[in-house]
Design a protein around this motif. Structure first.
Motif, short mmCIF file in Angstrom:
data_model
loop_
_atom_site.label_atom_id
_atom_site.label_comp_id
_atom_site.label_asym_id
_atom_site.label_seq_id
_atom_site.Cartn_x
_atom_site.Cartn_y
_atom_site.Cartn_z
N GLN A 1 -8.87 10.26 56.29
CA GLN A 1 -8.94 9.05 57.13
C GLN A 1 -8.52 9.32 58.57
OE1 GLN A 1 -6.72 6.62 54.35
NE2 GLN A 1 -8.63 5.70 53.61
N GLU B 1 -12.48 8.41 62.67
CA GLU B 1 -12.43 6.97 62.97
C GLU B 1 -13.38 6.14 62.11
OE1 GLU B 1 -13.02 3.83 66.66
OE2 GLU B 1 -13.09 5.97 67.06
N ARG C 1 -12.05 5.55 58.46
CA ARG C 1 -10.72 4.98 58.20
C ARG C 1 -10.75 3.83 57.20
NH1 ARG C 1 -8.77 5.53 64.20
NH2 ARG C 1 -8.24 7.74 64.13
#
Length: 176
Positions: free
Chosen positions: A63, A66, A69
């Motif tokens: 994660q 970006e 995530r």
């Protein structure tokens, strides 16, 4: 480091494959190359055969990327290098693999996409796309990536943009 020449060579390998085994393996290797170069993503397992099912690719998502995530730490990837679109039962089977592992995200790489009038815009047959919308109501998000998508990739940023587009598209019924 993502190398476009290696990536194109893997696409050429997919195009040259003739047997079902060659088609499947080359498509999986192409998919692995595409995802393993994203930040914090590692391929932990590949081509897992269990008594009752198979899993093509298991990704570890730290994660740190970006766009990944909001995704689970473990992401299942299913690869279907078929000459036709993939139907609802096969996609539903993959979504159930995700569900049985208490995951909420997955990637379905289907060379020729999935069935459903929704994709064609006529709305007559929800097909596999209907399965994706139904899964979304259960909190399971699976994106679909096609060979046409893959052929347009020239950089990691293109991969990121594609994942972002497909993920956001789930919420506004633009799956493909």
């Amino acid at each position: 480091m993502f190398d476009i020449n290696n990536f194109r060579a893997l696409i050429a390998s997919v195009d040259r494959a003739t047997t079902n085994q060659e088609k499947g393996l080359s498509f999986e290797l192409l998919s692995i190359y595409m995802f393993e170069h994203l930040d914090g993503v590692d391929v932990t397992e590949h081509d897992i055969r269990m008594p009752s099912e198979e899993i093509d690719i298991v990704l570890w998502n730290a994660q740190t990327e970006e766009i990944l995530r909001p995704w689970d730490s473990i992401i299942l990837v299913e690869c279907k290098n078929w000459s036709a679109t993939v139907g609802a039962p096969v996609l539903d089977n993959f979504i159930n693999k995700v569900r049985r592992r208490a995951l909420t995200t997955g990637i379905f790489v289907a060379a020729n996409g999935v069935t459903g009038g929704f994709v064609r815009g006529d709305g007559t047959d929800p097909g596999a796309v209907g399965i994706l919308t139904s899964a979304l109501q259960d909190g399971i998000r699976v994106i679909v990536i096609t060979m046409n998508d893959i052929r347009t990739i020239t950089s990691l940023d293109d991969i990121r943009a594609l994942i972002k587009k497909r993920y956001c598209g789930l919420y506004v019924h633009r799956v493909i």
